[in-house]
Design an enzyme around this catalytic site. Structure first.
Site, PDB file in Angstrom:
ATOM      1  N   HIS A   9       0.803  -1.226   0.000  1.00 15.62           N
ATOM      2  CA  HIS A   9       0.000   0.000   0.000  1.00 15.62           C
ATOM      3  C   HIS A   9       0.830   1.266   0.000  1.00 15.62           C
ATOM      4  O   HIS A   9       0.285   2.370  -0.041  1.00 15.62           O
ATOM      5  CB  HIS A   9      -0.918   0.020   1.234  1.00 15.62           C
ATOM      6  CG  HIS A   9      -1.525  -1.302   1.541  1.00 15.62           C
ATOM      7  ND1 HIS A   9      -1.022  -2.173   2.488  1.00 15.62           N
ATOM      8  CD2 HIS A   9      -2.579  -1.933   0.976  1.00 15.62           C
ATOM      9  CE1 HIS A   9      -1.732  -3.270   2.514  1.00 15.62           C
ATOM     10  NE2 HIS A   9      -2.685  -3.169   1.607  1.00 15.62           N
ATOM     11  N   ARG A  29      -6.259  16.544   1.234  1.00 10.01           N
ATOM     12  CA  ARG A  29      -5.892  17.462   2.310  1.00 10.01           C
ATOM     13  C   ARG A  29      -4.395  17.328   2.622  1.00 10.01           C
ATOM     14  O   ARG A  29      -3.740  18.292   2.982  1.00 10.01           O
ATOM     15  CB  ARG A  29      -6.736  17.211   3.559  1.00 10.01           C
ATOM     16  CG  ARG A  29      -6.955  18.502   4.350  1.00 10.01           C
ATOM     17  CD  ARG A  29      -7.852  18.295   5.553  1.00 10.01           C
ATOM     18  NE  ARG A  29      -9.205  17.908   5.191  1.00 10.01           N
ATOM     19  CZ  ARG A  29     -10.025  17.218   5.995  1.00 10.01           C
ATOM     20  NH1 ARG A  29      -9.632  16.853   7.187  1.00 10.01           N
ATOM     21  NH2 ARG A  29     -11.237  16.918   5.587  1.00 10.01           N
ATOM     22  N   ARG A  92      -3.266  12.140  14.017  1.00  6.82           N
ATOM     23  CA  ARG A  92      -4.410  12.247  13.098  1.00  6.82           C
ATOM     24  C   ARG A  92      -4.925  13.675  13.168  1.00  6.82           C
ATOM     25  O   ARG A  92      -5.086  14.242  14.257  1.00  6.82           O
ATOM     26  CB  ARG A  92      -5.493  11.256  13.518  1.00  6.82           C
ATOM     27  CG  ARG A  92      -6.852  11.555  12.927  1.00  6.82           C
ATOM     28  CD  ARG A  92      -7.788  10.374  12.968  1.00  6.82           C
ATOM     29  NE  ARG A  92      -9.179  10.806  12.888  1.00  6.82           N
ATOM     30  CZ  ARG A  92      -9.777  11.302  11.794  1.00  6.82           C
ATOM     31  NH1 ARG A  92      -9.094  11.459  10.665  1.00  6.82           N
ATOM     32  NH2 ARG A  92     -11.045  11.673  11.820  1.00  6.82           N
ATOM     33  N   ILE A  93      -5.144  14.297  12.014  1.00  9.26           N
ATOM     34  CA  ILE A  93      -5.741  15.637  11.966  1.00  9.26           C
ATOM     35  C   ILE A  93      -6.981  15.532  11.084  1.00  9.26           C
ATOM     36  O   ILE A  93      -6.900  15.607   9.867  1.00  9.26           O
ATOM     37  CB  ILE A  93      -4.739  16.718  11.460  1.00  9.26           C
ATOM     38  CG1 ILE A  93      -3.981  16.259  10.218  1.00  9.26           C
ATOM     39  CG2 ILE A  93      -3.743  17.087  12.542  1.00  9.26           C
ATOM     40  CD1 ILE A  93      -3.135  17.376   9.594  1.00  9.26           C
ATOM     41  N   GLY A  94      -8.114  15.319  11.727  1.00  8.36           N
ATOM     42  CA  GLY A  94      -9.313  14.995  10.964  1.00  8.36           C
ATOM     43  C   GLY A  94     -10.486  15.883  11.282  1.00  8.36           C
ATOM     44  O   GLY A  94     -10.357  16.906  11.950  1.00  8.36           O
ATOM     45  N   GLU A 185     -15.921  10.405  15.203  1.00  7.83           N
ATOM     46  CA  GLU A 185     -15.128  10.290  13.982  1.00  7.83           C
ATOM     47  C   GLU A 185     -14.944   8.804  13.752  1.00  7.83           C
ATOM     48  O   GLU A 185     -15.666   8.010  14.363  1.00  7.83           O
ATOM     49  CB  GLU A 185     -13.821  11.086  14.089  1.00  7.83           C
ATOM     50  CG  GLU A 185     -12.949  10.786  15.285  1.00  7.83           C
ATOM     51  CD  GLU A 185     -12.088   9.557  15.129  1.00  7.83           C
ATOM     52  OE1 GLU A 185     -12.493   8.508  15.701  1.00  7.83           O
ATOM     53  OE2 GLU A 185     -11.037   9.617  14.495  1.00  7.83           O
ATOM     54  N   MET A 186     -14.011   8.392  12.885  1.00 10.57           N
ATOM     55  CA  MET A 186     -14.015   6.974  12.517  1.00 10.57           C
ATOM     56  C   MET A 186     -12.633   6.305  12.505  1.00 10.57           C
ATOM     57  O   MET A 186     -12.494   5.210  11.954  1.00 10.57           O
ATOM     58  CB  MET A 186     -14.695   6.805  11.155  1.00 10.57           C
ATOM     59  CG  MET A 186     -16.094   7.426  11.130  1.00 10.57           C
ATOM     60  SD  MET A 186     -17.012   7.148   9.624  1.00 10.57           S
ATOM     61  CE  MET A 186     -17.461   5.442   9.831  1.00 10.57           C
ATOM     62  N   GLU A 187     -11.623   6.943  13.093  1.00 13.60           N
ATOM     63  CA  GLU A 187     -10.263   6.401  12.944  1.00 13.60           C
ATOM     64  C   GLU A 187      -9.402   6.335  14.206  1.00 13.60           C
ATOM     65  O   GLU A 187      -8.492   5.499  14.296  1.00 13.60           O
ATOM     66  CB  GLU A 187      -9.484   7.235  11.895  1.00 13.60           C
ATOM     67  CG  GLU A 187      -9.987   7.136  10.475  1.00 13.60           C
ATOM     68  CD  GLU A 187     -11.159   8.069  10.199  1.00 13.60           C
ATOM     69  OE1 GLU A 187     -11.392   9.002  11.010  1.00 13.60           O
ATOM     70  OE2 GLU A 187     -11.857   7.869   9.183  1.00 13.60           O
ATOM     71  N   SER A 209     -16.713  19.504  12.000  1.00 10.47           N
ATOM     72  CA  SER A 209     -17.211  19.772  10.645  1.00 10.47           C
ATOM     73  C   SER A 209     -18.734  19.741  10.585  1.00 10.47           C
ATOM     74  O   SER A 209     -19.335  20.221   9.629  1.00 10.47           O
ATOM     75  CB  SER A 209     -16.659  18.750   9.659  1.00 10.47           C
ATOM     76  OG  SER A 209     -17.116  17.457  10.004  1.00 10.47           O
TER      77      SER A 209
HETATM   78  N1  HPA Z   1     -19.831  10.783  11.909  1.00 15.42           N
HETATM   79  C1  HPA Z   1     -18.690  10.096  11.772  1.00 15.42           C
HETATM   80  N2  HPA Z   1     -17.561  10.639  11.400  1.00 15.42           N
HETATM   81  C2  HPA Z   1     -17.549  11.959  11.159  1.00 15.42           C
HETATM   82  C3  HPA Z   1     -18.690  12.731  11.287  1.00 15.42           C
HETATM   83  C4  HPA Z   1     -19.892  12.116  11.685  1.00 15.42           C
HETATM   84  O1  HPA Z   1     -20.945  12.750  11.821  1.00 15.42           O
HETATM   85  N3  HPA Z   1     -18.367  14.009  10.960  1.00 15.42           N
HETATM   86  C5  HPA Z   1     -17.060  14.000  10.653  1.00 15.42           C
HETATM   87  N4  HPA Z   1     -16.550  12.764  10.775  1.00 15.42           N
END
Ligand code: HPA
Length: 239
Positions: A9, A29, A92-94, A185-187, A209
């Site tokens: 990868h 980004r 992580r910068i998310g 978030e998811m990570e 966001s």
């Molecule tokens: N859910 C999951 N991940 C996210 C979200 C959300 O609403 N907004 C930004 N990352």
């Protein structure tokens, strides 16, 4: 002996990647950060378009690479960076969704701990707990930097979710009230689990966001370009 790099990868060679890597979810980004903030940025990866760059910030070396969305994706990229490329620190910068009205769009938050119902760490290493912490030293460094740049950051409990589109949207209320998570978030959970098992350091800065309570949201062009407060904090970790 067979070398582990390049990997399936990541086409980088040993030495191409700095000791500290910033990981936005979106590889675009990562390119924006390299174009806007780094001197002499060189792309080290473009496999699957998951761009990574190494350059200098104020003369100090740092890398930036996309992680993709979700724990399986950041799980692969961060594992390879830590295990095969000698990376010591990943931040992580998310972006995140806020579970409370108290957080506004574009607020910057730092994960103090992360809760997840994900099986990632159970399967990866047998880690059974539902909560995991970032590296204390990295968090203290980021807090100090934010203070010196006069950027407000709030320490929050993060929910790392495997699911973006839930049929039962309002389940977040229970996660907020019972698990005390303030953002989603998811990570982060997978990143912190990899760091823990490999003896490395990880932290997670997020910009709000969207807000699930007020339904306010930023659009994707804004997301791509406006998260500079968080980027400037993390870039100061360059060494
Ligand atoms: N859910 C999951 N991940 C996210 C979200 C959300 O609403 N907004 C930004 N990352």
């Amino acid at each position: 002996m067979k070398s582990n790099v390049p990997t399936a990868h990541n086409e980088a060679k040993l030495g191409d990647i700095a000791k500290t890597v910033l990981m936005p979810g979106d590889p675009k980004r990562a390119k924006f950060i390299a174009d806007t903030f780094l001197e002499n940025a060189k792309m080290f990866n473009n496999v699957r378009g998951m761009k990574g760059f190494t350059g200098t910030y104020k003369g100090r070396k740092i890398s930036v690479m996309g992680s993709g969305m979700g724990m399986p994706s950041i799980g692969i990229y961060s594992y390879e960076l830590f295990k095969f490329y000698g990376v010591e620190n990943i931040v992580r910068i998310g972006s995140c969704g806020a579970y409370t009205k108290e957080l506004n769009l574009y607020d910057v938050v730092l994960a103090k701990d992360v809760w997840s119902e994900s099986t990632f760490a159970k399967i990866q290493s047998g880690y059974q707990q539902e909560t995991i912490e970032p590296n204390e030293q990295l968090n203290s460094a980021l807090i100090k930097i934010a203070e010196s740049l006069a950027i407000d950051i709030e320490l929050v409990k993060v929910h790392s979710s495997d699911v973006f589109y839930r049929e039962k949207f309002t389940e977040y209320i229970q996660i907020r009230d019972e698990k005390k998570c303030q953002v989603v978030e998811m990570e982060a959970f997978a990143l912190f689990a990899n760091a823990k098992i490999l003896g490395k350091k990880a932290a997670c800065l997020l910009t709000v966001s969207d807000n699930l309570e007020t339904k306010q949201a930023t659009n994707f062009t804004e997301r791509e370009k406006t998260f500079t407060k968080m980027m400037k904090i993390a870039l100061e970790l360059a060494e």
